[in-house]
Scaffold this motif. Structure first.
Motif, PDB file in Angstrom:
ATOM      1  N   ASN A  75      18.857  24.324  -5.985  1.00  0.00           N
ATOM      2  CA  ASN A  75      18.135  24.358  -4.714  1.00  0.00           C
ATOM      3  C   ASN A  75      19.125  24.264  -3.561  1.00  0.00           C
ATOM      4  O   ASN A  75      19.976  23.373  -3.532  1.00  0.00           O
ATOM      5  CB  ASN A  75      17.129  23.202  -4.634  1.00  0.00           C
ATOM      6  CG  ASN A  75      16.061  23.306  -5.711  1.00  0.00           C
ATOM      7  OD1 ASN A  75      15.352  24.308  -5.808  1.00  0.00           O
ATOM      8  ND2 ASN A  75      15.957  22.280  -6.544  1.00  0.00           N
ATOM      9  N   LYS A 111      16.769  32.686  -2.839  1.00  0.00           N
ATOM     10  CA  LYS A 111      15.632  33.066  -1.997  1.00  0.00           C
ATOM     11  C   LYS A 111      14.556  33.738  -2.842  1.00  0.00           C
ATOM     12  O   LYS A 111      13.360  33.448  -2.691  1.00  0.00           O
ATOM     13  CB  LYS A 111      16.092  33.997  -0.874  1.00  0.00           C
ATOM     14  CG  LYS A 111      14.964  34.455   0.044  1.00  0.00           C
ATOM     15  CD  LYS A 111      15.480  35.383   1.116  1.00  0.00           C
ATOM     16  CE  LYS A 111      14.340  35.816   2.044  1.00  0.00           C
ATOM     17  NZ  LYS A 111      13.263  36.525   1.352  1.00  0.00           N
ATOM     18  N   GLY A 114      12.587  31.307  -4.790  1.00  0.00           N
ATOM     19  CA  GLY A 114      11.912  30.266  -4.018  1.00  0.00           C
ATOM     20  C   GLY A 114      12.670  28.954  -4.008  1.00  0.00           C
ATOM     21  O   GLY A 114      12.063  27.886  -3.836  1.00  0.00           O
ATOM     22  N   LYS A 115      13.990  29.034  -4.177  1.00  0.00           N
ATOM     23  CA  LYS A 115      14.804  27.813  -4.208  1.00  0.00           C
ATOM     24  C   LYS A 115      15.733  27.716  -2.997  1.00  0.00           C
ATOM     25  O   LYS A 115      16.734  27.009  -3.022  1.00  0.00           O
ATOM     26  CB  LYS A 115      15.621  27.765  -5.497  1.00  0.00           C
ATOM     27  CG  LYS A 115      14.755  27.634  -6.749  1.00  0.00           C
ATOM     28  CD  LYS A 115      15.592  27.476  -8.002  1.00  0.00           C
ATOM     29  CE  LYS A 115      14.716  27.249  -9.230  1.00  0.00           C
ATOM     30  NZ  LYS A 115      15.523  27.057 -10.465  1.00  0.00           N
ATOM     31  N   PHE A 117      15.719  26.758   1.045  1.00  0.00           N
ATOM     32  CA  PHE A 117      14.929  26.068   2.060  1.00  0.00           C
ATOM     33  C   PHE A 117      15.681  26.079   3.395  1.00  0.00           C
ATOM     34  O   PHE A 117      16.916  26.082   3.420  1.00  0.00           O
ATOM     35  CB  PHE A 117      14.645  24.627   1.633  1.00  0.00           C
ATOM     36  CG  PHE A 117      13.963  24.523   0.283  1.00  0.00           C
ATOM     37  CD1 PHE A 117      12.585  24.588   0.178  1.00  0.00           C
ATOM     38  CD2 PHE A 117      14.716  24.378  -0.877  1.00  0.00           C
ATOM     39  CE1 PHE A 117      11.969  24.513  -1.064  1.00  0.00           C
ATOM     40  CE2 PHE A 117      14.111  24.296  -2.124  1.00  0.00           C
ATOM     41  CZ  PHE A 117      12.726  24.360  -2.215  1.00  0.00           C
ATOM     42  N   SER A 130       9.892  31.052  10.035  1.00  0.00           N
ATOM     43  CA  SER A 130       8.491  30.822   9.671  1.00  0.00           C
ATOM     44  C   SER A 130       7.743  32.146   9.561  1.00  0.00           C
ATOM     45  O   SER A 130       6.933  32.347   8.647  1.00  0.00           O
ATOM     46  CB  SER A 130       7.814  29.928  10.716  1.00  0.00           C
ATOM     47  OG  SER A 130       8.401  28.643  10.737  1.00  0.00           O
ATOM     48  N   PHE A 134      10.132  32.466   4.999  1.00  0.00           N
ATOM     49  CA  PHE A 134      11.049  31.483   4.423  1.00  0.00           C
ATOM     50  C   PHE A 134      10.352  30.126   4.311  1.00  0.00           C
ATOM     51  O   PHE A 134       9.377  29.842   5.012  1.00  0.00           O
ATOM     52  CB  PHE A 134      12.299  31.341   5.286  1.00  0.00           C
ATOM     53  CG  PHE A 134      13.245  32.508   5.187  1.00  0.00           C
ATOM     54  CD1 PHE A 134      14.364  32.459   4.373  1.00  0.00           C
ATOM     55  CD2 PHE A 134      13.023  33.668   5.921  1.00  0.00           C
ATOM     56  CE1 PHE A 134      15.238  33.529   4.286  1.00  0.00           C
ATOM     57  CE2 PHE A 134      13.889  34.754   5.844  1.00  0.00           C
ATOM     58  CZ  PHE A 134      14.994  34.682   5.022  1.00  0.00           C
ATOM     59  N   GLN A 135      10.876  29.302   3.436  1.00  0.00           N
ATOM     60  CA  GLN A 135      10.341  27.951   3.276  1.00  0.00           C
ATOM     61  C   GLN A 135      11.015  27.037   4.296  1.00  0.00           C
ATOM     62  O   GLN A 135      12.118  26.543   4.077  1.00  0.00           O
ATOM     63  CB  GLN A 135      10.580  27.452   1.850  1.00  0.00           C
ATOM     64  CG  GLN A 135       9.914  28.299   0.778  1.00  0.00           C
ATOM     65  CD  GLN A 135      10.062  27.701  -0.601  1.00  0.00           C
ATOM     66  OE1 GLN A 135       9.431  26.712  -0.954  1.00  0.00           O
ATOM     67  NE2 GLN A 135      10.924  28.318  -1.407  1.00  0.00           N
ATOM     68  N   ILE A 137      11.258  23.649   6.398  1.00  0.00           N
ATOM     69  CA  ILE A 137      10.889  22.246   6.236  1.00  0.00           C
ATOM     70  C   ILE A 137      10.843  21.572   7.602  1.00  0.00           C
ATOM     71  O   ILE A 137      11.837  21.548   8.337  1.00  0.00           O
ATOM     72  CB  ILE A 137      11.896  21.511   5.340  1.00  0.00           C
ATOM     73  CG1 ILE A 137      11.955  22.171   3.961  1.00  0.00           C
ATOM     74  CG2 ILE A 137      11.528  20.036   5.203  1.00  0.00           C
ATOM     75  CD1 ILE A 137      13.040  21.595   3.055  1.00  0.00           C
TER      76      ILE A 137
END
Length: 292
Positions: A75, A111, A114-115, A117, A130, A134-135, A137
């Protein structure tokens, strides 16, 4: 006459814009001085602490400190530092472009899985990542409204906690490093795990006397150094932002002045042409009456 009216309206519009850009330049200049003072005062301390940890790298390696652990990159977390507002030239776009290039070069697979961030600091990076799936946080858009070490520490502590718990294995920062008002340097800096000292002899070795103990001192210095490097990156970006905006508004004001000269010349030429036409019409009318 309609053409003259149109040119007059354009001149008025450009003058209004020029007043706005000039005012923005003055505001940015005042903020720039304060931001510059902050980073100039912070940089020697942060660099010295970083150098001390580099000299202590052997001691750190011997200790099992969580923030120095090299892991398999499962990650990845990228901290993208931009500003909340635009009108600063290529300031924000350069950071986003550099981040995208880094992702494509090193973390494309993460990416896809999904790892990957993103911690976005600044509205411009928050909105971009956003909207592009993308993820992202958290939301840190308010940080620059009251930028201080305590508020910055709250963000980096969460990042450090995630690293310590194994939620992320690698953290990098992408930001504009301040050089001067006209120059900002795109910087990619590894935050976690704590980078090891280079083995090329560029770091001079210093023998330290440890009191109370090596373990206690190193355990205290490492978290403080991580927080300080993050805070320094924020101060760098903050000073660079105001420098970039001041330069951009200065150039915009200058361009508005050049446009005003061109429009004024155009207006005078159109006015002269209109007067000439009126005189010709009067002369033609007089001649016609005389002939009649």
């Amino acid at each position: 006459m309609a053409n003259l009216k149109e040119v007059r309206l354009r001149i008025a519009s450009v003058k209004s814009t020029q007043q706005i850009t000039k005012a923005m330049k003055m505001v940015s200049a005042a903020k720039f001085r304060r931001a510059t003072d902050a980073i100039v005062q912070m940089r020697p301390y942060a660099n010295k602490l970083k150098g001390m940890l580099a000299n202590l790298s052997d001691s750190v390696a011997d200790m099992d400190n969580v923030y120095t652990q090299e892991r398999e990159l499962n990650n990845v977390l990228l901290v993208v530092i931009t500003s909340n507002r635009g009108l600063a030239g290529a300031f924000n776009n350069s950071v986003i472009k550099a981040t995208n290039a880094l992702i494509a070069e090193k973390f494309a697979e993460h990416k896809t899985k999904g790892k990957l961030f993103i911690v976005a600091v600044g509205k411009k990076s928050q909105d971009f990542y956003s909207k592009n799936g993308f993820q992202v946080i958290g939301n840190n858009n308010e940080l620059f409204n009251k930028l201080n070490f305590a508020n910055a520490s709250q963000i980096v502590e969460q990042i450090m906690e995630g690293f310590a718990e194994g939620k992320v294995d690698h953290v990098e920062m992408i930001y504009n490093q301040f050089k001067n008002a006209a120059v900002q340097i795109i910087t990619l800096e590894q935050l976690l795990p704590l980078p090891k000292a280079p083995q090329d002899g560029s770091t001079s070795k210093v023998d330290y006397l440890f009191e109370p103990s090596k373990e206690e001192i190193v355990e205290e210095l490492i978290p403080k150094s991580i927080k300080l490097q993050f805070y320094k990156a924020l101060l760098d970006s903050h000073a660079a932002e105001h420098g970039a905006r001041m330069t951009a508004m200065d150039k915009a004001t200058e361009n508005a002045g050049e446009l005003l000269k061109s429009l004024t010349l155009q207006y005078n030429q159109a006015r002269q042409a209109a007067i000439t036409n009126e005189i010709l019409e009067i002369v033609s009318g007089a001649n016609a009456l005389a002939e009649g």
